[in-house]
Design a protein around this motif. Structure first.
Motif, PDB file in Angstrom:
ATOM      1  N   THR A 175       0.832  -1.202   0.000  1.00 26.16           N
ATOM      2  CA  THR A 175       0.000   0.000   0.000  1.00 26.16           C
ATOM      3  C   THR A 175       0.864   1.247   0.000  1.00 26.16           C
ATOM      4  O   THR A 175       0.581   2.211  -0.717  1.00 26.16           O
ATOM      5  CB  THR A 175      -0.939   0.005   1.220  1.00 26.16           C
ATOM      6  OG1 THR A 175      -1.742  -1.174   1.180  1.00 26.16           O
ATOM      7  CG2 THR A 175      -1.836   1.213   1.209  1.00 26.16           C
ATOM      8  N   TYR A 215      -9.533   6.335  -2.347  1.00 25.96           N
ATOM      9  CA  TYR A 215     -10.353   5.125  -2.474  1.00 25.96           C
ATOM     10  C   TYR A 215      -9.483   3.879  -2.293  1.00 25.96           C
ATOM     11  O   TYR A 215      -9.883   2.932  -1.617  1.00 25.96           O
ATOM     12  CB  TYR A 215     -11.054   5.107  -3.829  1.00 25.96           C
ATOM     13  CG  TYR A 215     -11.805   3.835  -4.083  1.00 25.96           C
ATOM     14  CD1 TYR A 215     -13.039   3.595  -3.475  1.00 25.96           C
ATOM     15  CD2 TYR A 215     -11.290   2.862  -4.922  1.00 25.96           C
ATOM     16  CE1 TYR A 215     -13.728   2.414  -3.703  1.00 25.96           C
ATOM     17  CE2 TYR A 215     -11.974   1.682  -5.146  1.00 25.96           C
ATOM     18  CZ  TYR A 215     -13.179   1.464  -4.539  1.00 25.96           C
ATOM     19  OH  TYR A 215     -13.852   0.291  -4.771  1.00 25.96           O
ATOM     20  N   LYS A 216      -8.302   3.892  -2.910  1.00 28.12           N
ATOM     21  CA  LYS A 216      -7.401   2.747  -2.784  1.00 28.12           C
ATOM     22  C   LYS A 216      -6.918   2.573  -1.346  1.00 28.12           C
ATOM     23  O   LYS A 216      -6.680   1.457  -0.900  1.00 28.12           O
ATOM     24  CB  LYS A 216      -6.192   2.908  -3.722  1.00 28.12           C
ATOM     25  CG  LYS A 216      -6.531   2.777  -5.188  1.00 28.12           C
ATOM     26  CD  LYS A 216      -7.051   1.422  -5.547  1.00 28.12           C
ATOM     27  CE  LYS A 216      -5.925   0.438  -5.653  1.00 28.12           C
ATOM     28  NZ  LYS A 216      -6.307  -0.876  -6.112  1.00 28.12           N
ATOM     29  N   GLU A 217      -6.785   3.665  -0.598  1.00 27.30           N
ATOM     30  CA  GLU A 217      -6.391   3.600   0.804  1.00 27.30           C
ATOM     31  C   GLU A 217      -7.555   3.201   1.703  1.00 27.30           C
ATOM     32  O   GLU A 217      -7.366   3.006   2.897  1.00 27.30           O
ATOM     33  CB  GLU A 217      -5.857   4.959   1.275  1.00 27.30           C
ATOM     34  CG  GLU A 217      -4.508   5.315   0.778  1.00 27.30           C
ATOM     35  CD  GLU A 217      -4.037   6.658   1.326  1.00 27.30           C
ATOM     36  OE1 GLU A 217      -4.813   7.349   2.015  1.00 27.30           O
ATOM     37  OE2 GLU A 217      -2.878   7.013   1.052  1.00 27.30           O
ATOM     38  N   ARG A 218      -8.744   3.141   1.127  1.00 25.39           N
ATOM     39  CA  ARG A 218      -9.985   2.867   1.860  1.00 25.39           C
ATOM     40  C   ARG A 218     -10.261   3.951   2.911  1.00 25.39           C
ATOM     41  O   ARG A 218     -10.756   3.671   3.994  1.00 25.39           O
ATOM     42  CB  ARG A 218      -9.946   1.490   2.499  1.00 25.39           C
ATOM     43  CG  ARG A 218      -9.988   0.363   1.494  1.00 25.39           C
ATOM     44  CD  ARG A 218      -9.990  -0.985   2.176  1.00 25.39           C
ATOM     45  NE  ARG A 218     -10.272  -2.074   1.289  1.00 25.39           N
ATOM     46  CZ  ARG A 218      -9.411  -2.603   0.433  1.00 25.39           C
ATOM     47  NH1 ARG A 218      -8.219  -2.083   0.298  1.00 25.39           N
ATOM     48  NH2 ARG A 218      -9.756  -3.629  -0.314  1.00 25.39           N
ATOM     49  N   ASP A 219      -9.919   5.176   2.547  1.00 32.87           N
ATOM     50  CA  ASP A 219     -10.148   6.322   3.424  1.00 32.87           C
ATOM     51  C   ASP A 219     -11.429   7.016   2.953  1.00 32.87           C
ATOM     52  O   ASP A 219     -11.400   7.978   2.190  1.00 32.87           O
ATOM     53  CB  ASP A 219      -8.949   7.266   3.371  1.00 32.87           C
ATOM     54  CG  ASP A 219      -8.967   8.270   4.491  1.00 32.87           C
ATOM     55  OD1 ASP A 219     -10.042   8.478   5.085  1.00 32.87           O
ATOM     56  OD2 ASP A 219      -7.901   8.850   4.771  1.00 32.87           O
ATOM     57  N   HIS A 220     -12.567   6.503   3.409  1.00 31.08           N
ATOM     58  CA  HIS A 220     -13.863   6.941   2.897  1.00 31.08           C
ATOM     59  C   HIS A 220     -14.185   8.388   3.242  1.00 31.08           C
ATOM     60  O   HIS A 220     -14.854   9.074   2.470  1.00 31.08           O
ATOM     61  CB  HIS A 220     -14.968   6.003   3.409  1.00 31.08           C
ATOM     62  CG  HIS A 220     -14.735   4.578   3.006  1.00 31.08           C
ATOM     63  ND1 HIS A 220     -14.774   4.174   1.698  1.00 31.08           N
ATOM     64  CD2 HIS A 220     -14.421   3.485   3.736  1.00 31.08           C
ATOM     65  CE1 HIS A 220     -14.512   2.877   1.631  1.00 31.08           C
ATOM     66  NE2 HIS A 220     -14.295   2.426   2.862  1.00 31.08           N
TER      67      HIS A 220
END
Length: 126
Positions: A8, A97-102
């Motif tokens: 990541t 989005y790829k970091e899943r930081d909504h």
């Protein structure tokens, strides 16, 4: 777990590099386009338009650029410069989005919507 974090981090470093490259290419491209328009203006001494008329709509700018009208070409360079940070915002949405930081996806999407509304208002002149 450590492998996933490393992958990541590597991917985020690549995204940051891409964002930096987008900003560099956008600024250089817009400067080149504006420079071409300026050279045409200096060589011909004519804006390509009657009186103090300038192209204001995207259609007029594209048609004028195709016809090598100097003011239209300079306006096209200006629009490239304006759209460069917009593209950066789009890439940032993908990165978050790829970091899943909504939370940051939502915030950055709101910024993109505000930018698009501002561009629409600017293009319509209303």
């Amino acid at each position: 777990m450590q492998e996933k974090q490393s992958a990541t981090a590597t991917e985020m470093a690549q995204v940051e590099t891409i964002i930096g490259r987008i900003l560099q290419v956008g600024v250089v491209l817009s400067a080149i386009v504006m420079g071409i328009g300026l050279v045409i203006f200096l060589v011909t001494g004519d804006s390509g338009y009657a009186g103090h008329t300038v192209p204001l709509t995207m259609a007029a700018i594209l048609v004028g650029s195709w016809q090598l009208k100097s003011y239209a070409i300079m306006m096209l360079g200006t629009y490239c410069l304006i759209l460069t940070p917009v593209l950066r915002v789009v890439v940032s949405i993908y990165a978050f989005y790829k970091e899943r930081d909504h939370l940051y996806v939502a915030i950055t999407t709101a910024v993109l919507i505000i930018l698009m509304i501002a561009l629409a208002i600017g293009l319509t002149g209303k």
